[in-house]
Design a protein around this motif. Structure first.
Motif, PDB file in Angstrom:
ATOM      1  N   ASP A 208       0.837  -1.193   0.000  1.00  0.00           N
ATOM      2  CA  ASP A 208       0.000   0.000   0.000  1.00  0.00           C
ATOM      3  C   ASP A 208       0.872   1.244   0.000  1.00  0.00           C
ATOM      4  N   HIS A 209       0.230   2.387  -0.187  1.00  0.00           N
ATOM      5  CA  HIS A 209       0.995   3.603  -0.461  1.00  0.00           C
ATOM      6  C   HIS A 209       1.885   4.038   0.685  1.00  0.00           C
ATOM      7  N   ASN A 210       1.447   3.854   1.926  1.00  0.00           N
ATOM      8  CA  ASN A 210       2.257   4.303   3.071  1.00  0.00           C
ATOM      9  C   ASN A 210       3.563   3.542   3.160  1.00  0.00           C
ATOM     10  N   THR A 211       3.495   2.221   2.978  1.00  0.00           N
ATOM     11  CA  THR A 211       4.702   1.420   3.102  1.00  0.00           C
ATOM     12  C   THR A 211       5.624   1.637   1.921  1.00  0.00           C
ATOM     13  N   GLN A 212       5.038   1.841   0.729  1.00  0.00           N
ATOM     14  CA  GLN A 212       5.863   2.123  -0.432  1.00  0.00           C
ATOM     15  C   GLN A 212       6.656   3.396  -0.212  1.00  0.00           C
ATOM     16  N   ARG A 213       6.005   4.397   0.367  1.00  0.00           N
ATOM     17  CA  ARG A 213       6.685   5.667   0.603  1.00  0.00           C
ATOM     18  C   ARG A 213       7.817   5.480   1.600  1.00  0.00           C
ATOM     19  N   THR A 214       7.635   4.598   2.566  1.00  0.00           N
ATOM     20  CA  THR A 214       8.664   4.338   3.560  1.00  0.00           C
ATOM     21  C   THR A 214       9.920   3.760   2.922  1.00  0.00           C
TER      22      THR A 214
ATOM     23  N   SER B 126      -6.324  -3.821  -2.305  1.00  0.00           N
ATOM     24  CA  SER B 126      -7.014  -2.921  -3.225  1.00  0.00           C
ATOM     25  C   SER B 126      -8.402  -2.553  -2.695  1.00  0.00           C
ATOM     26  N   LYS B 127      -9.111  -3.532  -2.171  1.00  0.00           N
ATOM     27  CA  LYS B 127     -10.456  -3.280  -1.635  1.00  0.00           C
ATOM     28  C   LYS B 127     -10.396  -2.388  -0.399  1.00  0.00           C
TER      29      LYS B 127
ATOM     30  N   LEU C 149      -8.001  -0.160   0.419  1.00  0.00           N
ATOM     31  CA  LEU C 149      -7.629   1.209   0.047  1.00  0.00           C
ATOM     32  C   LEU C 149      -8.789   1.936  -0.616  1.00  0.00           C
ATOM     33  N   GLU C 150      -9.564   1.221  -1.423  1.00  0.00           N
ATOM     34  CA  GLU C 150     -10.742   1.820  -2.053  1.00  0.00           C
ATOM     35  C   GLU C 150     -11.763   2.246  -0.987  1.00  0.00           C
ATOM     36  N   ALA C 151     -11.948   1.379   0.015  1.00  0.00           N
ATOM     37  CA  ALA C 151     -12.890   1.691   1.099  1.00  0.00           C
ATOM     38  C   ALA C 151     -12.402   2.875   1.918  1.00  0.00           C
ATOM     39  N   ILE C 152     -11.101   2.900   2.227  1.00  0.00           N
ATOM     40  CA  ILE C 152     -10.542   4.011   3.007  1.00  0.00           C
ATOM     41  C   ILE C 152     -10.737   5.335   2.267  1.00  0.00           C
ATOM     42  N   ASN C 153     -10.464   5.328   0.979  1.00  0.00           N
ATOM     43  CA  ASN C 153     -10.619   6.550   0.184  1.00  0.00           C
ATOM     44  C   ASN C 153     -12.071   7.018   0.148  1.00  0.00           C
ATOM     45  N   SER C 154     -13.003   6.069   0.058  1.00  0.00           N
ATOM     46  CA  SER C 154     -14.418   6.434   0.001  1.00  0.00           C
ATOM     47  C   SER C 154     -14.915   6.994   1.333  1.00  0.00           C
TER      48      SER C 154
ATOM     49  N   CYS D  64      -6.244   5.221  10.994  1.00  0.00           N
ATOM     50  CA  CYS D  64      -5.476   4.481   9.975  1.00  0.00           C
ATOM     51  C   CYS D  64      -5.724   5.062   8.587  1.00  0.00           C
ATOM     52  N   GLN D  65      -4.664   5.071   7.781  1.00  0.00           N
ATOM     53  CA  GLN D  65      -4.766   5.565   6.407  1.00  0.00           C
ATOM     54  C   GLN D  65      -4.364   4.514   5.389  1.00  0.00           C
ATOM     55  N   SER D  66      -3.955   3.342   5.862  1.00  0.00           N
ATOM     56  CA  SER D  66      -3.522   2.284   4.955  1.00  0.00           C
ATOM     57  C   SER D  66      -3.698   0.934   5.624  1.00  0.00           C
ATOM     58  N   LEU D  67      -3.571  -0.113   4.828  1.00  0.00           N
ATOM     59  CA  LEU D  67      -3.700  -1.465   5.368  1.00  0.00           C
ATOM     60  C   LEU D  67      -2.555  -1.784   6.320  1.00  0.00           C
ATOM     61  N   SER D  68      -1.368  -1.256   6.055  1.00  0.00           N
ATOM     62  CA  SER D  68      -0.247  -1.519   6.956  1.00  0.00           C
ATOM     63  C   SER D  68      -0.490  -0.902   8.333  1.00  0.00           C
TER      64      SER D  68
END
Length: 352
Positions: free
Chosen positions: A50-56, A90-91, A93-98, A126-130
């Protein structure tokens, strides 16, 4: 408390009934491989997809983008690979964004309130699955949901109902702890109201005692009473600064639920409950639910969740709950002292 009552208090059971009176939420089925990961004591790394861990990991020098983490010592070298759940991620992150990009996570019954200490901001936001995985894998409350949700049920000899585990994502809302209250309902009658965060003193509660009690009673009678599947249950509510009351959660009426400023012996006795009373006052018969709250700074207590921040063995030692651990600890200290004395004697002999 029966197993059926526990089943009825699952979020996905009560949320459709009271959807208009609670915080907007989304429910996602929890895949078995995710459940296995949450229960795996040996896996401490979280998914990096997910995006948070990728950024890390953007500063990583690994050109192939692998998320392998090397742990090594003088004797062995082991590789721990972060598990990936691409479809589920994916599901989520989609839910978090919504839901606006920030959520409060929980399972069928519990939220990881005992694990907020591990988050960077000591928050369950929380902002991500991680973020969610970190809290869930650090929480005894979540483990209880997954392994023994019917532990304290009186009908323990009957087969356990089949549970379909779910990830619940609730739109993040800044709730002031002083506005949260726990309500105890027996035979569809509201018998007791307790300040939720009883470890702190909130001046506005004592000033607005009558208004708070009245607004909660009205909310209960208009929206909750006779609408739930059971007649005995516990509900958590929030009263906002405008005096409006919101439903936050529903819990089983039994010892698995914290009784806060009451005791379960009181709640199940069938006797009338007394509200707050000053020292020396005689409890009087009252109409309506008993309302209890922390009355002064003197009665402020440490949060019970603080005990989850240190190893359980330390807690047992400090409270004297496990005599065998104390005996083992004393034996260890005695052995260490003897070893230290022997080393000093050897050093003295070597120096002569």
């Amino acid at each position: 408390m029966k197993k059926e009552q526990v089943v009825n208090c699952q979020f996905s059971v009560w949320y459709p009934i009271f959807k208009k009176h609670t915080i907007k939420s989304l429910i996602l089925p929890l895949p078995q491989n995710v459940i296995d990961y949450l229960l795996d004591d040996g896996t401490l790394v979280v998914s990096g997809s997910d995006h948070n861990t990728q950024r890390t990991h953007t500063n990583s020098s690994d050109s192939d983008g692998e998320e392998d983490i090397q742990w090594s010592d003088d004797e062995t070298t082991a590789t721990v690979t972060a598990p990936e759940f691409p479809e589920f991620t994916s599901k989520v992150l989609e839910a978090i964004n919504s839901l606006g990009g920030r959520v409060f996570p929980k399972l069928n019954w519990s939220a990881p309130r005992d694990a907020n200490w591990i988050a960077l901001n000591s928050s369950l936001q929380c902002q991500s699955l991680s973020d969610i995985f970190l809290l869930f894998k650090s929480s005894d409350f979540i483990t209880h949901d997954l392994t023994e949700p019917f532990l304290q049920c009186s009908d323990h000899d009957s087969p356990d109902p089949v549970i379909n585990y779910e990830l619940v994502l609730r739109k993040w809302s800044e709730l002031i702890p002083g506005g949260e209250f726990r309500c105890f309902v027996k035979e569809n009658k509201l018998i007791g109201i307790s300040q939720r965060d009883y470890t702190q003193y909130y001046h506005h509660i004592s000033k607005q005692e009558d208004q708070i009690c009245q607004s909660i009673q009205e909310f209960f009678s208009q929206h909750i009473q006779y609408n739930f599947l059971d007649e005995d249950f516990v509900l958590d509510v929030y009263r906002d600064s405008w005096g409006k009351v919101w439903l936050i959660d529903l819990n089983p009426f039994g010892e698995v639920t914290d009784s806060l400023l009451f005791t379960w012996e009181e709640l199940t006795s069938g006797n009338s409950l007394s509200a707050n009373q000053q020292e020396g006052e005689i409890a009087q018969q009252q109409e309506g639910p008993a309302f209890r709250y922390t009355t002064s700074e003197v009665t402020v207590q440490p949060s019970p969740c603080l005990s989850y921040r240190i190893p359980r063995d330390f807690v047992d030692l400090s409270t004297g709950e496990d005599a065998y651990k104390l005996i083992d600890f004393l034996k260890l200290k005695k052995s260490q002292q003897e070893d230290s004395e022997e080393e000093e004697e050897e050093e003295e002999e070597a120096g002569q």
